[in-house]
Design a protein around this motif. Sequence first.
Motif: not given
Length: 189
Positions: A123-124, A120-121, A163, A159-161, A155-157
């Motif tokens: 996170p920005r 996954g990417d 999570k 990638p979305d895939e 906060q999210q660390y």
Amino acid sequence: MRYDKLGDDHYDIVSAYQKSMRGSDPDAALHYLARLLEAGDMTTAIRRLLCSASEDVGMAYPMAVPIVKACVDNALQLGLPEARLPLAQAAVLLATTPKSNSVYLGIAAAQADIRRGRTGDIPRHLQNVHADSSGMERDQGYLYPHDFPGHWVQQQYLPDELKGKHYYEYGDNKTEQAARAYWQRIKGE
């Protein structure tokens, strides 16, 4: 004593050595260490000590890593026969300290995901802000944990895939359970 550096005897002794430390048997650990040293194989004895400190003791007693490294450095400076003393000290420490393979299991699970293409990417808000082209910088939205109570902020660390994915599970030893209780308190879980 049978010992063939490239054959089964070598690998059997090495296996028994690490498994004795993992199995909390200091007497057997010293026996197999002595066999390695008598065969002139200090390098293998050292490699197994360094590995066991993280693989078998791990987070149950994280200070095992620098202590074992200090023993190894001491042994390398002394040379044999005196090197046997710090190496034996490290082997006994690893055999008698609490054990945890939670780090080993965690990194193995993370690597398995990577090998299956589960990446996954990034996170920005975690990306390197300096990687943007000059004049093209965008607000990242990163929240600096030290600016928040307990030095933590949600906060999210991953990638979305991925999570919500958990690689590390706290071990049942005192050290990891104390860390678990600390973070549950900080995170309000």
